[in-house]
Design a protein around this motif. Structure first.
Motif, PDB file in Angstrom:
ATOM      1  N   THR A 225       0.730  -1.001   0.075  1.00 31.76           N
ATOM      2  CA  THR A 225       0.047   0.096  -0.157  1.00 31.76           C
ATOM      3  C   THR A 225       0.771   1.205   0.188  1.00 31.76           C
ATOM      4  OG1 THR A 225      -1.768  -1.344   1.070  1.00 31.76           O
ATOM      5  CG2 THR A 225      -1.899   1.104   1.230  1.00 31.76           C
ATOM      6  N   HIS A 226       2.039   1.196   0.857  1.00 27.78           N
ATOM      7  CA  HIS A 226       2.958   2.331   0.886  1.00 27.78           C
ATOM      8  C   HIS A 226       3.534   2.688  -0.463  1.00 27.78           C
ATOM      9  CE1 HIS A 226       5.847   5.055   2.109  1.00 27.78           C
ATOM     10  NE2 HIS A 226       6.943   4.355   1.814  1.00 27.78           N
ATOM     11  N   ILE A 227       4.035   1.834  -1.281  1.00 31.89           N
ATOM     12  CA  ILE A 227       4.397   1.804  -2.639  1.00 31.89           C
ATOM     13  C   ILE A 227       3.511   2.336  -3.436  1.00 31.89           C
ATOM     14  CG2 ILE A 227       5.420   0.375  -4.650  1.00 31.89           C
ATOM     15  CD1 ILE A 227       6.731  -1.107  -2.611  1.00 31.89           C
ATOM     16  N   ALA A 228       2.220   1.533  -3.534  1.00 34.35           N
ATOM     17  CA  ALA A 228       1.130   1.845  -4.453  1.00 34.35           C
ATOM     18  C   ALA A 228       0.810   3.285  -4.201  1.00 34.35           C
ATOM     19  CB  ALA A 228       0.001   1.122  -4.180  1.00 34.35           C
ATOM     20  N   ASP A 229       0.631   3.616  -3.153  1.00 35.24           N
ATOM     21  CA  ASP A 229       0.354   5.400  -2.787  1.00 35.24           C
ATOM     22  C   ASP A 229       1.309   6.204  -3.483  1.00 35.24           C
ATOM     23  OD1 ASP A 229      -1.031   7.489  -1.522  1.00 35.24           O
ATOM     24  OD2 ASP A 229       0.194   7.382   0.235  1.00 35.24           O
ATOM     25  N   ALA A 230       2.820   5.691  -3.292  1.00 30.64           N
ATOM     26  CA  ALA A 230       3.806   6.628  -4.222  1.00 30.64           C
ATOM     27  C   ALA A 230       3.211   6.575  -5.696  1.00 30.64           C
ATOM     28  CB  ALA A 230       4.818   6.138  -3.753  1.00 30.64           C
ATOM     29  N   MET A 231       3.117   5.440  -6.205  1.00 27.40           N
ATOM     30  CA  MET A 231       3.037   5.188  -7.679  1.00 27.40           C
ATOM     31  C   MET A 231       1.555   6.198  -8.098  1.00 27.40           C
ATOM     32  SD  MET A 231       3.434   1.079  -7.639  1.00 27.40           S
ATOM     33  CE  MET A 231       2.823   0.794  -9.396  1.00 27.40           C
ATOM     34  N   ALA A 232       0.678   6.031  -7.261  1.00 26.46           N
ATOM     35  CA  ALA A 232      -0.512   6.741  -7.666  1.00 26.46           C
ATOM     36  C   ALA A 232      -0.281   8.060  -7.631  1.00 26.46           C
ATOM     37  CB  ALA A 232      -1.692   6.579  -6.745  1.00 26.46           C
ATOM     38  N   HIS A 233       0.435   8.771  -6.831  1.00 23.33           N
ATOM     39  CA  HIS A 233       0.901  10.139  -6.726  1.00 23.33           C
ATOM     40  C   HIS A 233       1.846  10.482  -8.245  1.00 23.33           C
ATOM     41  CE1 HIS A 233      -1.293  11.804  -3.439  1.00 23.33           C
ATOM     42  NE2 HIS A 233      -1.020  11.038  -2.627  1.00 23.33           N
ATOM     43  N   SER A 234       2.787   9.705  -8.240  1.00 25.71           N
ATOM     44  CA  SER A 234       3.661   9.533  -9.436  1.00 25.71           C
ATOM     45  C   SER A 234       2.865   9.799 -10.654  1.00 25.71           C
ATOM     46  CB  SER A 234       4.562   8.575  -9.288  1.00 25.71           C
ATOM     47  OG  SER A 234       5.390   8.498  -8.134  1.00 25.71           O
ATOM     48  N   PHE A 235       1.704   9.132 -10.972  1.00 22.68           N
ATOM     49  CA  PHE A 235       1.155   8.928 -12.120  1.00 22.68           C
ATOM     50  C   PHE A 235       0.020  10.034 -12.144  1.00 22.68           C
ATOM     51  CE2 PHE A 235       3.399   5.245 -12.421  1.00 22.68           C
ATOM     52  CZ  PHE A 235       4.208   5.197 -13.560  1.00 22.68           C
ATOM     53  N   GLY A 236      -0.141  11.073 -11.391  1.00 25.79           N
ATOM     54  CA  GLY A 236      -1.163  12.040 -11.184  1.00 25.79           C
ATOM     55  C   GLY A 236      -2.708  11.546 -10.745  1.00 25.79           C
ATOM     56  N   TYR A 237      -2.776  10.458 -10.143  1.00 22.10           N
ATOM     57  CA  TYR A 237      -3.917  10.085  -9.527  1.00 22.10           C
ATOM     58  C   TYR A 237      -4.336  10.440  -8.288  1.00 22.10           C
ATOM     59  CZ  TYR A 237      -4.421   6.561 -13.304  1.00 22.10           C
ATOM     60  OH  TYR A 237      -4.304   5.792 -14.428  1.00 22.10           O
ATOM     61  N   GLY A 238      -5.157  11.880  -8.213  1.00 22.13           N
ATOM     62  CA  GLY A 238      -5.340  12.260  -6.907  1.00 22.13           C
ATOM     63  C   GLY A 238      -4.358  13.193  -6.237  1.00 22.13           C
ATOM     64  N   ALA A 239      -3.561  14.326  -6.864  1.00 20.51           N
ATOM     65  CA  ALA A 239      -2.942  15.235  -6.057  1.00 20.51           C
ATOM     66  C   ALA A 239      -3.702  15.828  -5.060  1.00 20.51           C
ATOM     67  CB  ALA A 239      -2.164  16.150  -7.196  1.00 20.51           C
ATOM     68  N   ASP A 240      -2.956  16.110  -4.029  1.00 17.02           N
ATOM     69  CA  ASP A 240      -3.627  16.942  -2.781  1.00 17.02           C
ATOM     70  C   ASP A 240      -2.704  17.925  -2.383  1.00 17.02           C
ATOM     71  OD1 ASP A 240      -1.839  15.642  -1.097  1.00 17.02           O
ATOM     72  OD2 ASP A 240      -3.678  14.443  -0.429  1.00 17.02           O
ATOM     73  N   ILE A 241      -2.968  18.517  -1.198  1.00 15.32           N
ATOM     74  CA  ILE A 241      -2.227  19.669  -0.619  1.00 15.32           C
ATOM     75  C   ILE A 241      -0.950  19.238  -0.223  1.00 15.32           C
ATOM     76  CG2 ILE A 241      -3.044  19.471   1.615  1.00 15.32           C
ATOM     77  CD1 ILE A 241      -3.304  22.652   1.664  1.00 15.32           C
ATOM     78  N   GLY A 242      -0.792  17.944  -0.010  1.00 16.46           N
ATOM     79  CA  GLY A 242       0.679  17.501   0.532  1.00 16.46           C
ATOM     80  C   GLY A 242       1.558  16.887  -0.671  1.00 16.46           C
ATOM     81  N   GLU A 243       1.273  17.187  -1.679  1.00 19.25           N
ATOM     82  CA  GLU A 243       1.933  16.456  -2.968  1.00 19.25           C
ATOM     83  C   GLU A 243       3.229  16.568  -2.828  1.00 19.25           C
ATOM     84  OE1 GLU A 243       1.467  13.858  -5.972  1.00 19.25           O
ATOM     85  OE2 GLU A 243      -0.195  14.695  -4.710  1.00 19.25           O
TER      86      GLU A 243
END
Length: 285
Positions: A225-243
């Motif tokens: 889950t930790h790695i998948a979270d980083a992957m999702a942000h890397s590919f632009g899925y759901g950027a937020d204030i802490g990006e």
């Protein structure tokens, strides 16, 4: 700072989580459940039945004939995929129109959740991790605590931005300094109240801190889950204030013995899942 009582009150204000996903999770965990067992849980829920039929008849599977019954859909999709869709449908119904405090839309939040669940699930299967149901659910719900903390955090927008941009704090670090608690801890409390499996609770609690995993929880589930979270942000899925202040704990990659070619294969094979499942469950009421 907010009190434990304020957090508990806000958790109680969340909609009631449907029983079907928890019942299906228990059946899946048994290892010997049948189509009949799943059908008994699904048929009384018209919304869930509709989502499963929508998936079975979508271009996502490309079947040449129309599926008309829950039983037929369960047979074709398989128990694991039916459980995934049931959990997705339950969570999607709970999302508010807006999620304050995190500068992310409800749609963005949902796409990120589906992306993390898909990346984690596909990566787990590629690496032979033995608990895919737990991995998918944990990925899907890893940020559920934001639904509770958003309203509190919105009241502290200025100090939050200061800590993120000027002080370089991580989002969870800023949450803790401002509110005294972070969304992963609150999310674990939500999942426990909803009676989700203990392993899912642990994944939610530790997804930002994979080094802090209880001894009775498979560490691989949290690492995925930790790695998948980083992957999702890397590919632009759901950027937020802490990006801008997210970091991948590279120890997780070492523990999973994750070769670059495996990651590339998983990424390439996950995009269709993410887009298909997001559109499928998100498109129906």
């Amino acid at each position: 700072m907010i009190s434990a009582a304020e957090v508990a009150t806000r958790i109680k204000r969340l909609p009631i989580f449907p029983e079907a996903p928890a019942r299906l999770a228990a059946l899946l965990a048994k290892g010997n459940s049948t189509v009949d067992d799943f059908e008994k849980v699904i048929k009384p829920d018209p919304g869930l039945t509709a989502n499963i039929l929508r998936l079975a008849n979508s271009a996502f599977f490309g079947l040449t004939r129309r599926i008309a019954s829950a039983r037929e859909a369960i047979t074709i999709l398989g128990l694991k995929r039916v459980y995934d869709v049931a959990t997705m449908a339950a969570i999607q119904r709970l999302l508010p129109k807006n999620i304050p405090g995190y500068e992310v839309s409800s749609e963005g939040f949902w796409r990120h959740a589906v992306a993390v669940a898909s990346f984690a699930d596909n990566l787990g299967r590629a690496l032979g991790v033995a608990t895919p149901a737990v991995v998918f659910t944990g990925g899907l719900m890893h940020d559920i605590g934001k639904l509770v903390l958003g309203e509190f955090l919105a009241l502290h927008a200025v100090p939050l931005l200061e800590k993120l941009r000027s002080e370089g704090k991580s989002l969870v670090g800023a949450e803790r300094e401002i509110l005294g608690i972070d969304h992963s801890e609150v999310g674990a409390d939500v999942a426990a109240q909803w009676k989700l499996p203990a392993q899912v609770v642990a994944v939610i609690r530790s997804h930002h801190h994979p080094e802090e995993v209880p001894a009775d929880v498979p560490r691989e589930c949290v690492d995925l889950t930790h790695i998948a979270d980083a992957m999702a942000h890397s590919f632009g899925y759901g950027a937020d204030i802490g990006e801008l202040h997210r970091a991948l704990n590279l120890v997780t990659c070492d523990r999973l013995k994750m070769a670059p070619q495996v990651l590339e294969k998983v990424v390439a094979g996950s995009f269709a899942d993410i887009e298909g499942l997001t559109a499928l469950v998100g498109s129906g009421d």
